[in-house]
Design an enzyme around this catalytic site. Structure first.
Site, short mmCIF file in Angstrom:
data_model
loop_
_atom_site.label_atom_id
_atom_site.label_comp_id
_atom_site.label_asym_id
_atom_site.label_seq_id
_atom_site.Cartn_x
_atom_site.Cartn_y
_atom_site.Cartn_z
N GLU A 1 -10.31 -2.98 4.91
CA GLU A 1 -8.99 -2.41 5.19
C GLU A 1 -8.91 -1.02 4.55
OE1 GLU A 1 -6.03 -6.17 5.20
OE2 GLU A 1 -6.45 -5.45 3.20
N ASP B 1 0.79 -1.25 0.00
CA ASP B 1 0.00 0.00 0.00
C ASP B 1 0.82 1.29 0.00
OD1 ASP B 1 -1.52 -2.12 0.86
OD2 ASP B 1 -1.98 -1.27 2.81
C1 FRU Z 1 -3.62 -3.86 3.03
C2 FRU Z 1 -2.90 -4.22 4.29
C3 FRU Z 1 -3.25 -3.23 5.38
C4 FRU Z 1 -2.08 -3.33 6.30
C5 FRU Z 1 -0.94 -3.53 5.34
C6 FRU Z 1 0.16 -4.40 5.88
O1 FRU Z 1 -2.98 -4.22 1.86
O2 FRU Z 1 -3.24 -5.54 4.67
O3 FRU Z 1 -4.49 -3.48 5.98
O4 FRU Z 1 -1.91 -2.19 7.06
O5 FRU Z 1 -1.49 -4.13 4.19
O6 FRU Z 1 1.25 -4.43 5.01
#
Ligand code: FRU
Length: 491
Positions: free
Chosen positions: A222, A42
């Protein structure tokens, strides 16, 4: 040769060598951000501050698989060319730094800003993995920077929010003018809820309200994101959008994102639509956990960047020595349609500076086209084509569907969920298809109907597959108007 001249010649030669050697690997995007090495997922903490756009990103400093999550860092002056900087927030004592956001604390509400000057405050999830004695833990934490994001200090009294939960993550913080306080949207992934908190100092948070469950709830929620958008470019008319990532169970399988339009009064988000309605931000497989920039100038459209990947196969994509890349920055708006308000996204205008006259055999290019359908049943392009290898971008008239089909796009064998035909409903008024397509070696982003439809997909064609070919089926289309540019490299 005078020594000064010799030295600058040497530096110039070395710089050139470095530049030609870098970012030239197979599949390496030329005008999308990817880290020089290692794993990314992300985008995090997108913020504009003192002439720079900051792109932080989920990053593993030690390898090309997910792990040791930290915030990588890159800066840009124009949102087009990026310079990667050292890791901003490293994993520490086995506690990882998950997704979050960054705000500009203009008036030192946090007390973190030195010399009464604005400073940057990052709000992120700290993730403590499970151990024999306890389950895993996710809490919300702060870090601050007084040197334009170059160095960061974690707040000594972290965490600022702890519900003793294993799943509680991805805080997006913004300043609410209406409520005159900071607002955080944070996810309760298994409850399919976004919880809103309010604060005057970023350190103490009060619960404001919950939103959800609503829309699609088959996977975890998320990366919530809350932003205000102009409606139909009418001065003074705005509406709020709450965007939520879903993994798994999104429209095209695996991870994907939905959005809700509504009102946000500084405390509560009120959905415009029945909670049974699901709206998708992108109809491809590869746009996840997109974030918008905080602190853009008032005159600027909101801008969003997403992770161009899908959790189904992100660990398997065949790239080296990096894994993971971002979408282009997209400017956002809302448009009134017969079905209601819909999100509109288009590449930011400044990307146009990369357009060059089309060079033969380009694998980073932009296609803009208008196709009167005539009596054709299907129209489209074979992109990145050679022999039996191609990706189809087209319109199926009977089904009223725009599609991107990557089942013959090259290397699709690394994961069973990769080969796919992704489709979006598109009712064409005036029987004319208008498309804008960005191709960058290993990705294809399609924007149709002036940005109302976005379809984002990765592809891994052989290096020889560079053909661009228009086709039609079942009848004759009208005269196709198209423009093609090679896109210059940002590296
Ligand atoms: C989404 C996620 C988030 C988390 C991050 C961990 O892609 O699962 O929810 O903060 O990636 O790398």
């Amino acid at each position: 040769m005078p020594p000064r001249f010799a030295a600058s010649l040497l530096i110039a030669t070395l710089t050139l060598l470095c530049q030609t050697g870098r970012y030239q690997e197979p599949y390496r995007p030329q005008f999308h951000f990817s880290p020089a090495r290692n794993w990314t997922n992300d985008p995090n903490g997108l913020v504009y501050f003192e002439g720079e756009y900051h792109l932080f990103f989920q990053f593993n400093p030690f390898g090309d698989r997910w792990g040791h999550m930290s915030w990588g860092h890159a800066v840009s002056r124009d949102l087009v060319r990026w310079r990667e900087l050292p890791v901003a927030l490293p994993e520490e004592n086995g506690i990882m730094i998950f997704t979050g956001s960054t705000v500009v604390d203009q008036h030192n509400s946090s007390g973190f800003c030195a010399g009464a000057k604005p400073c940057l405050v990052a709000i992120y999830t700290a993730y403590t993995p499970e151990a024999a004695s306890r389950p895993s833990l996710q809490t919300q934490n702060l870090a601050y920077s007084n040197d334009r994001g170059r160095t960061w200090t974690k707040y000594a009294q972290n965490p600022v929010l702890d519900l003793h939960m294993s799943d509680f993550r991805d805080p997006k913080v913004l300043w609410s003018d209406r409520a005159q306080r900071w607002v955080m949207a944070v996810s309760l992934p298994n409850d399919h809820k976004v919880r809103f908190y309010g604060s005057s100092d970023l350190k103490h948070w009060q619960t404001l309200s919950d939103f959800g469950p609503a829309g699609a709830t088959s996977g975890q929620w998320e990366c919530p994101e809350l932003f205000e958008l102009p409606v139909d470019s009418k001065p003074g008319q705005t509406r709020w959008v709450l965007k939520v990532g879903l993994n798994p169970g999104a429209l095209q399988g695996g991870s994907g994102e939905q959005y809700f339009t509504g009102q946000f009064d500084g405390t509560r988000f009120a959905n415009d639509n029945p909670s049974t309605l699901t709206l998708w931000t992108d109809y491809g497989k590869d746009c996840y956990c997109a974030l918008t920039f905080n602190n853009l100038r008032d005159t600027q459209s909101p801008v969003m960047i997403g992770w161009m990947n899908n959790w189904q196969y992100a660990a398997d994509v065949p790239t080296k020595p990096w894994r993971g890349q971002m979408t282009v920055p997209r400017k956002l708006a809302l448009r009134t349609t017969p079905e209601g308000l819909r999100l509109v996204q288009n590449p930011i205008d400044s990307l146009e500076q990369l357009r060059r006259p089309l060079q033969p055999g380009s694998d980073s290019f932009e296609l803009r086209a208008t196709v009167p359908l005539g009596n054709a049943k299907e129209v489209g392009w074979k992109l990145l084509a050679a022999g039996g290898t191609f990706t189809l971008v087209g319109f199926d008239r009977e089904k009223q569907q725009l599609f991107v089909d990557r089942t013959h796009s090259g290397d699709t064998s690394f994961n069973k969920d990769f080969p796919a035909r992704t489709t979006a409903p598109l009712q064409l008024d005036g029987s004319e298809l208008r498309l804008r397509v960005l191709v960058d070696r290993s990705s294809i982003e399609v924007f149709a109907d002036d940005g109302r439809i976005a379809i984002t997909n990765l592809v891994f064609p052989p290096q020889s597959a560079r053909g661009i070919e228009f086709y039609s089926k079942g009848g004759q289309p009208g005269a196709v108007k198209s423009e093609l540019w090679t896109m210059g490299s940002i590296w």
